[in-house]
Design a protein around this motif. Structure first.
Motif, PDB file in Angstrom:
ATOM      1  N   HIS A 275       0.832  -1.201   0.000  1.00  0.00           N
ATOM      2  CA  HIS A 275       0.000   0.000   0.000  1.00  0.00           C
ATOM      3  C   HIS A 275       0.870   1.257   0.000  1.00  0.00           C
ATOM      4  O   HIS A 275       0.370   2.355   0.159  1.00  0.00           O
ATOM      5  CB  HIS A 275      -0.922   0.008   1.218  1.00  0.00           C
ATOM      6  CG  HIS A 275      -1.854  -1.165   1.247  1.00  0.00           C
ATOM      7  ND1 HIS A 275      -2.934  -1.265   0.406  1.00  0.00           N
ATOM      8  CD2 HIS A 275      -1.848  -2.290   1.998  1.00  0.00           C
ATOM      9  CE1 HIS A 275      -3.576  -2.405   0.653  1.00  0.00           C
ATOM     10  NE2 HIS A 275      -2.925  -3.045   1.608  1.00  0.00           N
ATOM     11  N   ASP A 276       2.173   1.066  -0.136  1.00  0.00           N
ATOM     12  CA  ASP A 276       3.110   2.175  -0.061  1.00  0.00           C
ATOM     13  C   ASP A 276       3.354   2.732  -1.456  1.00  0.00           C
ATOM     14  O   ASP A 276       4.099   2.158  -2.249  1.00  0.00           O
ATOM     15  CB  ASP A 276       4.425   1.662   0.535  1.00  0.00           C
ATOM     16  CG  ASP A 276       5.075   2.663   1.455  1.00  0.00           C
ATOM     17  OD1 ASP A 276       4.381   3.557   1.945  1.00  0.00           O
ATOM     18  OD2 ASP A 276       6.286   2.536   1.682  1.00  0.00           O
ATOM     19  N   PHE A 277       2.700   3.824  -1.789  1.00  0.00           N
ATOM     20  CA  PHE A 277       2.984   4.509  -3.051  1.00  0.00           C
ATOM     21  C   PHE A 277       2.568   3.706  -4.275  1.00  0.00           C
ATOM     22  O   PHE A 277       3.302   3.578  -5.227  1.00  0.00           O
ATOM     23  CB  PHE A 277       4.468   4.846  -3.131  1.00  0.00           C
ATOM     24  CG  PHE A 277       4.730   6.312  -2.933  1.00  0.00           C
ATOM     25  CD1 PHE A 277       5.743   6.953  -3.626  1.00  0.00           C
ATOM     26  CD2 PHE A 277       3.944   7.048  -2.071  1.00  0.00           C
ATOM     27  CE1 PHE A 277       5.980   8.299  -3.442  1.00  0.00           C
ATOM     28  CE2 PHE A 277       4.179   8.391  -1.899  1.00  0.00           C
ATOM     29  CZ  PHE A 277       5.204   9.028  -2.574  1.00  0.00           C
ATOM     30  N   ARG A 278       1.367   3.166  -4.263  1.00  0.00           N
ATOM     31  CA  ARG A 278       0.871   2.441  -5.426  1.00  0.00           C
ATOM     32  C   ARG A 278       0.666   3.373  -6.613  1.00  0.00           C
ATOM     33  O   ARG A 278       0.694   2.942  -7.750  1.00  0.00           O
ATOM     34  CB  ARG A 278      -0.450   1.751  -5.082  1.00  0.00           C
ATOM     35  CG  ARG A 278      -0.314   0.645  -4.057  1.00  0.00           C
ATOM     36  CD  ARG A 278      -1.655   0.066  -3.701  1.00  0.00           C
ATOM     37  NE  ARG A 278      -2.547   1.079  -3.153  1.00  0.00           N
ATOM     38  CZ  ARG A 278      -3.773   0.810  -2.700  1.00  0.00           C
ATOM     39  NH1 ARG A 278      -4.236  -0.433  -2.764  1.00  0.00           N
ATOM     40  NH2 ARG A 278      -4.528   1.756  -2.196  1.00  0.00           N
ATOM     41  N   ALA A 279       0.447   4.664  -6.331  1.00  0.00           N
ATOM     42  CA  ALA A 279       0.125   5.601  -7.408  1.00  0.00           C
ATOM     43  C   ALA A 279       1.278   6.535  -7.718  1.00  0.00           C
ATOM     44  O   ALA A 279       1.078   7.633  -8.224  1.00  0.00           O
ATOM     45  CB  ALA A 279      -1.121   6.403  -7.039  1.00  0.00           C
ATOM     46  N   SER A 280       2.498   6.100  -7.432  1.00  0.00           N
ATOM     47  CA  SER A 280       3.669   6.937  -7.689  1.00  0.00           C
ATOM     48  C   SER A 280       4.782   6.098  -8.305  1.00  0.00           C
ATOM     49  O   SER A 280       4.907   4.905  -8.021  1.00  0.00           O
ATOM     50  CB  SER A 280       4.163   7.574  -6.388  1.00  0.00           C
ATOM     51  OG  SER A 280       5.345   8.320  -6.601  1.00  0.00           O
ATOM     52  N   LEU A 281       5.584   6.740  -9.139  1.00  0.00           N
ATOM     53  CA  LEU A 281       6.717   6.088  -9.791  1.00  0.00           C
ATOM     54  C   LEU A 281       8.006   6.834  -9.451  1.00  0.00           C
ATOM     55  O   LEU A 281       7.982   8.035  -9.154  1.00  0.00           O
ATOM     56  CB  LEU A 281       6.523   6.068 -11.307  1.00  0.00           C
ATOM     57  CG  LEU A 281       5.341   5.252 -11.819  1.00  0.00           C
ATOM     58  CD1 LEU A 281       5.104   5.517 -13.301  1.00  0.00           C
ATOM     59  CD2 LEU A 281       5.557   3.757 -11.584  1.00  0.00           C
ATOM     60  N   ALA A 282       9.117   6.120  -9.501  1.00  0.00           N
ATOM     61  CA  ALA A 282      10.423   6.707  -9.177  1.00  0.00           C
ATOM     62  C   ALA A 282      11.470   6.206 -10.161  1.00  0.00           C
ATOM     63  O   ALA A 282      11.359   5.097 -10.700  1.00  0.00           O
ATOM     64  CB  ALA A 282      10.833   6.357  -7.756  1.00  0.00           C
ATOM     65  N   ALA A 283      12.487   7.020 -10.373  1.00  0.00           N
ATOM     66  CA  ALA A 283      13.630   6.638 -11.215  1.00  0.00           C
ATOM     67  C   ALA A 283      14.834   7.483 -10.852  1.00  0.00           C
ATOM     68  O   ALA A 283      14.699   8.609 -10.359  1.00  0.00           O
ATOM     69  CB  ALA A 283      13.296   6.831 -12.700  1.00  0.00           C
ATOM     70  N   VAL A 284      16.000   6.928 -11.087  1.00  0.00           N
ATOM     71  CA  VAL A 284      17.261   7.667 -10.993  1.00  0.00           C
ATOM     72  C   VAL A 284      17.970   7.521 -12.341  1.00  0.00           C
ATOM     73  O   VAL A 284      18.049   6.418 -12.896  1.00  0.00           O
ATOM     74  CB  VAL A 284      18.166   7.135  -9.864  1.00  0.00           C
ATOM     75  CG1 VAL A 284      19.553   7.785  -9.931  1.00  0.00           C
ATOM     76  CG2 VAL A 284      17.528   7.400  -8.505  1.00  0.00           C
ATOM     77  N   ALA A 285      18.459   8.638 -12.857  1.00  0.00           N
ATOM     78  CA  ALA A 285      19.133   8.628 -14.164  1.00  0.00           C
ATOM     79  C   ALA A 285      20.435   9.413 -14.068  1.00  0.00           C
ATOM     80  O   ALA A 285      20.570  10.331 -13.261  1.00  0.00           O
ATOM     81  CB  ALA A 285      18.217   9.235 -15.222  1.00  0.00           C
ATOM     82  N   LEU A 286      21.395   9.025 -14.909  1.00  0.00           N
ATOM     83  CA  LEU A 286      22.717   9.641 -14.897  1.00  0.00           C
ATOM     84  C   LEU A 286      23.029  10.359 -16.195  1.00  0.00           C
ATOM     85  O   LEU A 286      22.546   9.975 -17.252  1.00  0.00           O
ATOM     86  CB  LEU A 286      23.792   8.577 -14.647  1.00  0.00           C
ATOM     87  CG  LEU A 286      23.694   7.733 -13.373  1.00  0.00           C
ATOM     88  CD1 LEU A 286      24.916   6.822 -13.276  1.00  0.00           C
ATOM     89  CD2 LEU A 286      23.562   8.608 -12.136  1.00  0.00           C
ATOM     90  N   LYS A 287      23.868  11.399 -16.076  1.00  0.00           N
ATOM     91  CA  LYS A 287      24.438  12.068 -17.240  1.00  0.00           C
ATOM     92  C   LYS A 287      25.813  11.448 -17.467  1.00  0.00           C
ATOM     93  O   LYS A 287      26.645  11.416 -16.562  1.00  0.00           O
ATOM     94  CB  LYS A 287      24.569  13.570 -16.998  1.00  0.00           C
ATOM     95  CG  LYS A 287      25.257  14.320 -18.128  1.00  0.00           C
ATOM     96  CD  LYS A 287      25.345  15.823 -17.832  1.00  0.00           C
ATOM     97  CE  LYS A 287      26.092  16.552 -18.934  1.00  0.00           C
ATOM     98  NZ  LYS A 287      26.140  18.015 -18.684  1.00  0.00           N
ATOM     99  N   SER A 288      26.066  10.974 -18.660  1.00  0.00           N
ATOM    100  CA  SER A 288      27.323  10.289 -18.944  1.00  0.00           C
ATOM    101  C   SER A 288      28.524  11.175 -18.624  1.00  0.00           C
ATOM    102  O   SER A 288      28.510  12.384 -18.879  1.00  0.00           O
ATOM    103  CB  SER A 288      27.385   9.877 -20.416  1.00  0.00           C
ATOM    104  OG  SER A 288      26.347   8.969 -20.715  1.00  0.00           O
ATOM    105  N   ALA A 289      29.540  10.547 -18.060  1.00  0.00           N
ATOM    106  CA  ALA A 289      30.751  11.289 -17.704  1.00  0.00           C
ATOM    107  C   ALA A 289      31.567  11.628 -18.934  1.00  0.00           C
ATOM    108  O   ALA A 289      31.472  10.944 -19.949  1.00  0.00           O
ATOM    109  CB  ALA A 289      31.594  10.443 -16.741  1.00  0.00           C
TER     110      ALA A 289
END
Length: 286
Positions: A272-286
């Motif tokens: 029931h924790d955050f069923r209606a939310s999405l998350a992501a982490v993205a990087l900028k290439s070095a």
């Protein structure tokens, strides 16, 4: 000013009412989290939202737990510079699972530089006051969408080394912007942050088991003059097109960093924790 006039503040302030100031998302969230920094119109809007989406109280808490979790993960990955965009109202912290960004990062590194950004005056003032005696953290009142101007601000230049990667948090921010604004923001971050930088995103989701309540929530906000833009996982990936999204991808927020890997794409039936939310982490290439 008539009751139908809009007060503009990153799309998160609604129409003025006869009973007090216009409701603002930051103060609505403060009410939902059990705070006291809200007005009558903020409470009224929050109660209406709870009527169609009772999950919101727990989602506010889960959002803050996620922020703590992802900041610690980024710090363990070597990040010591954090840019918290649309930071909102300061909240009570101190428990290990709910910490402000600079406190969470300092559980990993002793020396951390953090800048909190919001263009809502009261939220900025409270953040600035709470950081008065902290030389490693600062609050800036600025438009997060103007990344070049933000990074040129004196408090940012004083705390960030622009030759080293920066971790930017856009938690619960993009959903208050239309597609053009949201794309300009994430592309602006990619263009102006140093190589190796990261962006962490959380976003209210469509195409979930709670989609009906999410759409009802959107209509309640709209009736108050606040534009809310929930998006699908594919839509969020498209906004992050210039970035390299990290495993496990765009997943339910409650499962990001859970260790489920590819299986984090599907939330367990009893979650029931955050069923209606999405998350992501993205990087900028070095």
């Amino acid at each position: 000013m008539s009751r139908t006039d809009l007060v503009v503040a990153t799309g998160r302030t609604g129409r003025r009412t006869a009973d007090g100031p216009a409701p603002h998302v930051s103060r609505v969230l403060d009410y939902l989290s059990g705070g006291s920094d809200y007005s009558g119109p903020d409470k009224e809007l929050a109660v209406q939202l709870l009527g169609v989406a009772p999950r919101l109280r727990e989602e506010v808490r889960a959002h803050r737990r996620h922020t703590t979790r992802v900041v610690k993960w980024l710090a363990r990955e070597g990040y010591t510079q954090f840019l918290d965009l649309g930071c909102g109202w300061p909240y009570d912290s101190g428990q290990d699972e709910v910490l402000h960004t600079h406190d969470a990062a300092r559980t990993v590194h002793e020396r951390v530089s953090t800048v909190y950004v919001d263009n809502f005056g009261p939220a900025h003032s409270r953040a600035e006051m709470s950081l008065t005696n902290d030389p490693g953290a600062a609050a800036v009142r600025a438009d997060a969408c103007d990344v070049a101007a933000l990074l040129a601000a004196a408090p940012v230049r004083a705390r960030f080394d622009m030759e080293r990667p920066i971790a930017a948090l856009a938690h619960g921010l993009l959903e208050w912007q239309d597609d053009h604004q949201a794309l300009d923001l994430v592309n602006g971050l990619h263009a102006h942050l140093p190589p190796g930088s990261a962006v962490s995103v959380t976003h209210t989701a469509t195409s979930t088991q709670d989609e009906r309540s999410v759409l009802a929530e959107r209509y309640v906000y709209a009736a108050s003059g606040i534009a809310h833009h929930p998006r699908s996982a594919g839509h969020i990936r498209a906004l992050l097109g210039r970035w390299t999204v990290q495993s496990p991808g765009v997943v339910p927020t409650g499962l990001w960093g859970s260790g489920y890997g590819m299986f984090a794409q599907r939330l367990p039936d009893n979650a029931h924790d955050f069923r209606a939310s999405l998350a992501a982490v993205a990087l900028k290439s070095a």
